[in-house]
Design an enzyme around this catalytic site. Structure first.
Site, PDB file in Angstrom:
ATOM      1  CG  ASP A   4      28.186  50.687  23.749  1.00  0.00           C
ATOM      2  OD1 ASP A   4      29.249  51.188  24.186  1.00  0.00           O
ATOM      3  OD2 ASP A   4      27.687  49.645  24.222  1.00  0.00           O
ATOM      4  CD  GLU A   5      23.948  49.010  25.199  1.00  0.00           C
ATOM      5  OE1 GLU A   5      23.071  48.202  24.886  1.00  0.00           O
ATOM      6  OE2 GLU A   5      24.906  48.720  25.928  1.00  0.00           O
ATOM      7  CB  ALA A   6      25.921  57.281  26.194  1.00  0.00           C
ATOM      8  CG  HIS A  14      28.755  50.384  28.537  1.00  0.00           C
ATOM      9  ND1 HIS A  14      28.197  49.176  28.863  1.00  0.00           N
ATOM     10  CD2 HIS A  14      28.024  50.872  27.506  1.00  0.00           C
ATOM     11  CE1 HIS A  14      27.171  48.929  28.039  1.00  0.00           C
ATOM     12  NE2 HIS A  14      27.036  49.953  27.217  1.00  0.00           N
TER      13      HIS A  14
END
Ligand code: TNX
Length: 517
Positions: free
Chosen positions: A327-329, A264
């Site tokens: 998150d969401e790496a 992100h």
């Protein structure tokens, strides 16, 4: 005592419109107070001579008194002077000390009799919470900015109230779409009424970097120059951000800043080529995909950058916690993710702060002071349960219950649906204290309602998604589990709708609620 009566039902059994000036019940409050003892023989009526007296020698109590007067004066037209408390038994008194010991650090005791309203608390935060209850006990018209005719009556009796959890949060994503200082202040006003005490600001994502960082000017001048859909974006200067922090503080809300990493991060990567492994800056991004960007794990400059960012956030933050995302790496290899977190956790500690992050980061086994924010859609997560086992306190934000950016139903014009459709009863009907397997109540730090802004462009959009669900999550965070009752909640929520109409708060008129017409 649990809340048992529903004011709306008591006063309008046929579900016809309750006049906004009708007397309210002492139980007609969100979040439901811990204990309510109505006394039908007593009631207090505001009038021309009512004085607001506040604890002598306390600047904080006086400021809370002035805030209360700021709400009550325009609609009543009464002078309501705020004075030091010499005669605590007349008019409205806001006093520090002398409260029922159950109120603890953030609770309050409120007593309403014929000639006085007395709010007592141990702390100013508790007094503020008590004044939010008092607002709700007055007719909805009290929220008007213009003078109204009404019976300004507060129902008699006693409330002893205190929170179930320490952290009652709302998160706002100011990266996907940027929101002005005034819009964020308005949201702070909205949520403070429901005893929310944390505002988590998601300050950077692929689409935009929203906070000035000394030494890294392109983060904002370039990285903050757009948003989802290609609009002009924006960012907060240090002065503006400090103004937001101070404004939140005046409502007893602590701001928790988040810079999401290592994923992100496209806005940062676009702003500084050297943060990319290949040394080439990608273009700015205005779409809504996730999981495609990563800081360069093996470059030393990455950690110099993070040290500067965390150092600045720490200096802007009176609270204990800094949120590091995590998150969401998906564009970071698992081994690199761990290597990265091993470097970042000590940086946060070095700047004197504790770490909070999306729950994925528990894989790096952070210290017990770290707070993982659970955003899964399942009631089982072994890594999170293991963290709880090690002593970490978990913040509950299950996406299929607490995500305010999920659509209410198929026809909701805004929002997403990847975690499901979330009507207000779905948002309300779960128990944070027993939601995730092997995460017992004692391991729960609190509840937070995230609002992601891919589809939201202004405060009206924010409010439409937050109301009426934010009060549901706020009640889960504040009220004892023993008060949990959908029928009671939906009756009380209808009364809040009357207030939102007067305040001009946009809300979704959920068909689950018998709104007063
Ligand atoms: C998942 S929840 C995300 C966000 C999105 C959101 C949209 C989480 C920690 N990551 O990047 O904005 O879904 O609902």
């Amino acid at each position: 005592m649990a809340v048992t009566t529903v004011a709306a039902a008591a006063f309008s059994p046929s579900a016809t419109a309750e006049p906004a000036s009708a007397a309210k019940s002492l139980t007609d409050v969100i979040p439901a107070p811990a204990s309510v003892s109505p006394d039908a023989r007593q009631a207090f009526r505001l009038n021309w001579t009512t004085v607001i007296s506040t604890e002598r020698g306390s600047a904080e109590a006086a400021a809370i008194g002035r805030q209360l007067a700021g709400v009550l004066r325009p609609s009543t037209g009464y002078p309501l002077p705020v004075v030091p408390a010499w005669y605590p038994n007349h008019g409205i008194s806001l006093l520090l000390g002398g409260a029922d010991p159950r109120v603890g650090q953030e609770g309050y005791e409120l007593r309403v009799s014929r000639d006085s309203v007395v709010i007592r608390a141990k702390t100013a935060a508790g007094l503020f919470a008590g004044t939010q209850t008092l607002r709700q006990l007055l007719p909805a018209k009290i929220e008007s900015k213009n003078r109204q005719r009404a019976n300004w009556t507060v129902p008699g009796g006693r409330i002893v109230d205190f929170p179930r959890f320490a952290h009652r949060g709302a998160m706002l994503d100011v990266s996907r779409h940027f929101f002005s200082v005034n819009e964020v202040k308005r949201y702070i006003d909205d949520i403070a009424q429901y005893k929310v005490n944390r505002l988590h600001l998601h300050l950077a994502d692929d689409q935009g970097w929203r906070i000035e960082i000394p030494g890294w000017p392109r983060l904002t001048s370039y990285g903050g120059s757009t948003e989802v859909g290609g609009g002009p974006g924006g960012y907060y200067t240090k002065k503006q951000y400090l103004d937001l922090v101070a404004y939140a503080k005046s409502k007893y809300i602590t701001v928790i800043p988040e810079i999401d990493m290592p994923g992100h991060t496209n806005a940062a990567l676009a702003s500084y080529a050297e943060l990319n492994c290949n040394g080439i800056a990608p273009p700015l991004y205005t779409g809504t995909d996730v999981g495609f960007s990563s800081l360069c794990i093996d470059k030393e400059i990455t950690y110099k950058f993070i040290d500067d960012v965390i150092g600045e956030l720490a200096s802007l933050t009176p609270g204990e916690y800094i949120h590091i995302g995590g998150d969401e790496a998906h564009a970071t290899k698992p081994a690199d993710y761990l290597k990265f977190m091993q470097r970042v956790l000590p940086i946060v500690a070095k700047h004197g702060k504790k770490v909070t992050g999306w729950h994925e980061f528990v894989k790096s086994v952070p210290p017990a002071s770290a707070v993982p924010q659970y955003w899964g859609t399942d009631d089982v997560d072994e890594d999170v349960a293991a963290a709880a086992q090690r002593g970490n306190k978990i913040l509950m934000s299950p996406a299929h219950k607490s995500y305010l950016d999920m659509k209410y139903d198929e026809n909701t014009p805004l929002g997403q649906d990847w975690a499901g459709l979330i009507e207000v009863d779905t948002a309300y009907n779960w128990d944070p204290g027993s939601f995730v397997k092997d995460v017992p109540e004692a391991s729960v730090r609190g509840v937070e309602a995230p609002l992601w802004s891919e589809t939201l462009e202004d405060i009206k959009d924010i409010e439409f998604m937050a109301f009426p669900r934010l009060p549901a999550i706020a009640e889960l965070g504040w009220s004892p589990a023993s008060t949990h009752d959908w029928e009671s909640f939906r009756g009380r929520l209808a009364g809040q709708g009357d207030r939102w109409k007067v305040q001009g708060v946009t809300f979704y008129p959920s068909p689950k609620i018998a709104w007063h017409s």
